[in-house]
Design a protein around this motif. Structure first.
Motif, PDB file in Angstrom:
ATOM      1  N   LEU A  84       0.807  -1.244  -0.055  1.00  0.00           N
ATOM      2  CA  LEU A  84      -0.023   0.031  -0.115  1.00  0.00           C
ATOM      3  C   LEU A  84       0.632   1.264  -0.075  1.00  0.00           C
ATOM      4  N   ALA A  85       0.274   2.273  -0.596  1.00  0.00           N
ATOM      5  CA  ALA A  85       0.882   3.740  -0.588  1.00  0.00           C
ATOM      6  C   ALA A  85      -0.172   4.740  -0.694  1.00  0.00           C
ATOM      7  N   ILE A  86       0.129   5.724   0.088  1.00  0.00           N
ATOM      8  CA  ILE A  86      -1.060   6.908  -0.122  1.00  0.00           C
ATOM      9  C   ILE A  86      -0.299   8.071  -1.012  1.00  0.00           C
ATOM     10  N   ILE A  87      -1.007   8.762  -1.815  1.00  0.00           N
ATOM     11  CA  ILE A  87      -0.650  10.054  -2.537  1.00  0.00           C
ATOM     12  C   ILE A  87      -1.585  11.106  -2.078  1.00  0.00           C
ATOM     13  N   THR A  88      -1.011  12.005  -1.321  1.00  0.00           N
ATOM     14  CA  THR A  88      -1.783  13.275  -0.944  1.00  0.00           C
ATOM     15  C   THR A  88      -1.641  14.216  -2.203  1.00  0.00           C
TER      16      THR A  88
END
Length: 143
Positions: A84-88
């Motif tokens: 998983l990764a998050i991009i803001t």
């Protein structure tokens, strides 16, 4: 009343969320100035906008959490060994405190990409390519 001041602030924030490019003000100073304008009382102490901004920002961050259902879903994906990764999207000065407030690192670890720290924000392809490279996957392998 407080409700009118908050309403006025929200209108100003929606219209002018960030300082103009040529402004010497930091984001916090800019938003404090929006509060001061929303208060609209020339007799009000000059630091009342800053105080209001700090209180509003603190309350906002205290309430900034992933919903329990989202945490459960993400945990399920982690257990299935999905990376998983998050991009803001937005300036680091806004995004980093929100990531801390919601404890994003407990889910995403170091797999965090803040658009304000990248050459181009979403929806530009480069930010997604950067994230895929960080994860060691091809774009065709990512969702």
């Amino acid at each position: 009343s407080i409700e009118i001041i908050e309403h006025n602030f929200r209108l100003l924030l929606a219209a002018e969320p960030f300082p103009p490019d040529d402004s010497p003000l930091s984001l916090a100073q800019w938003r404090a100035s929006l509060w001061q304008r929303a208060i609209g009382d020339e007799q009000a102490p000059s630091d009342l906008g800053r105080i209001a901004y700090e209180e509003w920002n603190g309350m906002r961050l205290r309430e900034f959490q992933f919903a329990p259902e989202v945490c459960a879903m993400l945990q399920h994906l982690l257990e299935a060994q999905i990376i998983l990764a998050i991009i803001t999207n937005g300036p680091a000065e806004v995004q980093r405190p929100k990531l801390l407030a919601c404890n994003a690192s407990s889910i995403f670890g170091d797999n965090v990409v803040v658009s304000g720290e990248q050459p181009e924000p979403k929806p530009h392809r480069s930010i997604f390519d950067t994230t895929c490279a960080m994860l060691g996957v091809q774009p065709s392998e990512a969702v």
